[in-house]
Design an enzyme around this catalytic site. Structure first.
Site, PDB file in Angstrom:
ATOM      1  N   TYR A  28      -1.329  -0.410  10.242  1.00  0.00           N
ATOM      2  CA  TYR A  28      -1.179  -0.898   8.948  1.00  0.00           C
ATOM      3  C   TYR A  28      -0.131   0.129   7.825  1.00  0.00           C
ATOM      4  O   TYR A  28       0.824  -1.354   7.198  1.00  0.00           O
ATOM      5  CB  TYR A  28      -2.225  -0.003   8.030  1.00  0.00           C
ATOM      6  N   SER A  59       0.872  -1.118   0.307  1.00  0.00           N
ATOM      7  CA  SER A  59       0.187   0.519  -0.037  1.00  0.00           C
ATOM      8  C   SER A  59       0.262   0.950   0.061  1.00  0.00           C
ATOM      9  O   SER A  59       2.012   1.079   0.430  1.00  0.00           O
ATOM     10  CB  SER A  59      -0.530  -0.254   1.541  1.00  0.00           C
TER      11      SER A  59
HETATM   12  P1  NAP Z   1     -12.024  -5.833   0.863  1.00  0.00           P
HETATM   13  O1  NAP Z   1     -12.380  -5.614  -0.367  1.00  0.00           O
HETATM   14  O2  NAP Z   1     -12.184  -5.525   1.752  1.00  0.00           O
HETATM   15  O3  NAP Z   1     -11.502  -7.315   0.681  1.00  0.00           O
HETATM   16  C1  NAP Z   1     -11.037  -8.364   1.367  1.00  0.00           C
HETATM   17  C2  NAP Z   1     -10.166  -9.403   1.567  1.00  0.00           C
HETATM   18  O4  NAP Z   1      -9.382 -10.073   2.141  1.00  0.00           O
HETATM   19  C3  NAP Z   1     -11.788 -10.579   1.440  1.00  0.00           C
HETATM   20  O5  NAP Z   1     -11.749 -11.461   0.482  1.00  0.00           O
HETATM   21  C4  NAP Z   1     -11.617 -10.508   3.077  1.00  0.00           C
HETATM   22  O6  NAP Z   1     -12.059 -12.159   2.835  1.00  0.00           O
HETATM   23  C5  NAP Z   1      -9.969 -11.280   3.062  1.00  0.00           C
HETATM   24  N1  NAP Z   1      -9.336 -11.171   4.123  1.00  0.00           N
HETATM   25  C6  NAP Z   1      -9.593 -10.490   5.421  1.00  0.00           C
HETATM   26  N2  NAP Z   1      -9.118 -11.209   6.243  1.00  0.00           N
HETATM   27  C7  NAP Z   1      -8.378 -11.555   5.979  1.00  0.00           C
HETATM   28  C8  NAP Z   1      -7.771 -13.352   6.869  1.00  0.00           C
HETATM   29  N3  NAP Z   1      -7.566 -13.010   8.055  1.00  0.00           N
HETATM   30  N4  NAP Z   1      -7.773 -14.547   6.138  1.00  0.00           N
HETATM   31  C9  NAP Z   1      -7.635 -14.632   4.687  1.00  0.00           C
HETATM   32  N5  NAP Z   1      -8.602 -13.383   4.205  1.00  0.00           N
HETATM   33  C10 NAP Z   1      -8.919 -12.593   5.105  1.00  0.00           C
HETATM   34  O7  NAP Z   1     -10.255  -4.957   0.717  1.00  0.00           O
HETATM   35  P2  NAP Z   1      -9.190  -5.097  -0.627  1.00  0.00           P
HETATM   36  O8  NAP Z   1      -9.512  -2.941  -0.914  1.00  0.00           O
HETATM   37  O9  NAP Z   1      -9.552  -5.472  -1.602  1.00  0.00           O
HETATM   38  O10 NAP Z   1      -7.521  -4.844  -0.164  1.00  0.00           O
HETATM   39  C11 NAP Z   1      -7.234  -6.472  -0.031  1.00  0.00           C
HETATM   40  C12 NAP Z   1      -5.628  -5.836   0.008  1.00  0.00           C
HETATM   41  O11 NAP Z   1      -5.072  -4.781  -1.156  1.00  0.00           O
HETATM   42  C13 NAP Z   1      -5.512  -5.840   1.649  1.00  0.00           C
HETATM   43  O12 NAP Z   1      -3.942  -6.269   1.851  1.00  0.00           O
HETATM   44  C14 NAP Z   1      -4.886  -3.773   1.656  1.00  0.00           C
HETATM   45  O13 NAP Z   1      -4.497  -3.527   2.870  1.00  0.00           O
HETATM   46  C15 NAP Z   1      -4.582  -3.947   0.135  1.00  0.00           C
HETATM   47  N6  NAP Z   1      -4.820  -2.117  -0.203  1.00  0.00           N
HETATM   48  C16 NAP Z   1      -6.033  -2.026  -0.161  1.00  0.00           C
HETATM   49  C17 NAP Z   1      -6.233  -0.627  -0.714  1.00  0.00           C
HETATM   50  C18 NAP Z   1      -7.835  -0.459  -1.658  1.00  0.00           C
HETATM   51  O14 NAP Z   1      -7.913   1.153  -1.545  1.00  0.00           O
HETATM   52  N7  NAP Z   1      -8.596  -0.604  -0.792  1.00  0.00           N
HETATM   53  C19 NAP Z   1      -4.933   0.096  -0.952  1.00  0.00           C
HETATM   54  C20 NAP Z   1      -3.877  -0.182  -0.897  1.00  0.00           C
HETATM   55  C21 NAP Z   1      -3.774  -1.627  -0.956  1.00  0.00           C
HETATM   56  P3  NAP Z   1     -13.556 -12.153   3.629  1.00  0.00           P
HETATM   57  O15 NAP Z   1     -14.561 -11.094   3.053  1.00  0.00           O
HETATM   58  O16 NAP Z   1     -14.145 -13.603   2.754  1.00  0.00           O
HETATM   59  O17 NAP Z   1     -13.521 -12.240   5.053  1.00  0.00           O
END
Ligand code: NAP
Length: 242
Positions: free
Chosen positions: A153, A140
């Site tokens: 984070y 991130s």
């Molecule tokens: P999201 O829509 O909230 O999805 C998160 C996913 O991770 C879901 O499938 C969830 O599964 C799974 N998850 C969470 N905790 C878990 C665990 N302990 N074991 C297995 N699976 C788990 O989030 P996102 O925005 O797509 O983010 C995905 C990644 O990108 C993360 O690492 C986040 O830090 C990174 N990121 C996101 C952004 C952003 O702006 N969105 C920016 C920078 C980085 P369930 O829902 O089935 O529990």
């Protein structure tokens, strides 16, 4: 017909992980789709992959739990070694450091750093033996620059960037390439509560990114075109951090 290579994507029941799973399926991988709790979301993504002609196995386990990861992967790994691993599972528990609970600190480190360690450790011996593989860690902007309210984070994501580089150096001779993709603000469930009017002025491109835009860069790093790239952090942030 030769068997398709496998890509394991963690946290792929929704958001960025789901988009990566769909894109890697389009690129010719069978998908092992990990998630933690959203059965309906995971099934919808699996159905989408199958509609596109791919195959998808659902793996429900918590990446922060070493035993759950080991038992969740054991039988599949006895048959097959994924060619690609995308460590994407994660969440944020934002709050000011002065008020941060031990749980909010520890759970964020556990899911991002622990998750990377537990899942990668399961696959690595077989990847090393086969002398081939791609590992992509989703980090991130917050791990590259300071963000108030995200001490936990930022620490987790900066740590994951360090782990990416060290592992890349460790396994390069065995032709395993390890890189990080660093998204900025991306439209997913994770960012629904962020007030856009406050954030958009910080993004030179003036909009949030899409999960598909992160997936495209991840798929590039898995492709033959990226054969000489390792230990790098590729940002997908609309210019939010340069
Ligand atoms: P999201 O829509 O909230 O999805 C998160 C996913 O991770 C879901 O499938 C969830 O599964 C799974 N998850 C969470 N905790 C878990 C665990 N302990 N074991 C297995 N699976 C788990 O989030 P996102 O925005 O797509 O983010 C995905 C990644 O990108 C993360 O690492 C986040 O830090 C990174 N990121 C996101 C952004 C952003 O702006 N969105 C920016 C920078 C980085 P369930 O829902 O089935 O529990």
């Amino acid at each position: 017909m030769s068997k398709k290579p496998v890509a394991l994507v963690t946290g792929a029941s929704k958001g960025i992980g789901a988009a990566i799973a769909v894109e890697l399926s389009r690129q010719g991988y069978d998908i092992w789709l990990n998630y933690r709790s959203d059965d309906a979301g995971a099934s919808t993504i699996a159905a989408e992959i199958e509609r596109l002609g791919g195959a998808c196995s659902l793996l429900c386990f918590d990446v922060a739990n070493a035993e759950a990861v080991a038992s969740g992967l054991e039988s599949l790994l006895a048959e097959e070694t994924p060619e690609v691993l995308v460590n994407n599972a994660g969440f944020a528990r934002d709050g000011l450091m002065a008020l941060m609970s031990e749980t909010d600190w520890q759970s964020v480190l556990d899911v991002h750093l622990g998750g990377f360690f537990h899942v990668t450790r399961q696959l690595l011996p077989a990847m090393l033996k086969r002398r081939r593989g791609r590992i992509i860690n989703i980090v991130s902007t917050s791990g590259e620059t300071g963000v108030p309210g995200q001490v936990n984070y930022s620490a987790a994501k900066a740590g994951l960037i360090g782990a990416t580089r060290s592992l890349a150096a460790e396994v390069a001779r065995r032709k395993i390439l390890v890189n990080a993709v660093s998204p900025g603000f991306i439209e997913t469930e994770m960012t629904t509560d962020i007030p856009k009017e406050r954030v958009l002025p910080m993004i030179p491109m003036g909009r949030f990114g899409t999960a598909e835009e992160v997936a495209a860069v991840t798929a590039f790093l898995c492709s033959p075109a990226a054969a000489y790239i390792t230990g790098q952090v590729l940002s997908v942030n609309g210019g939010a951090y340069m």
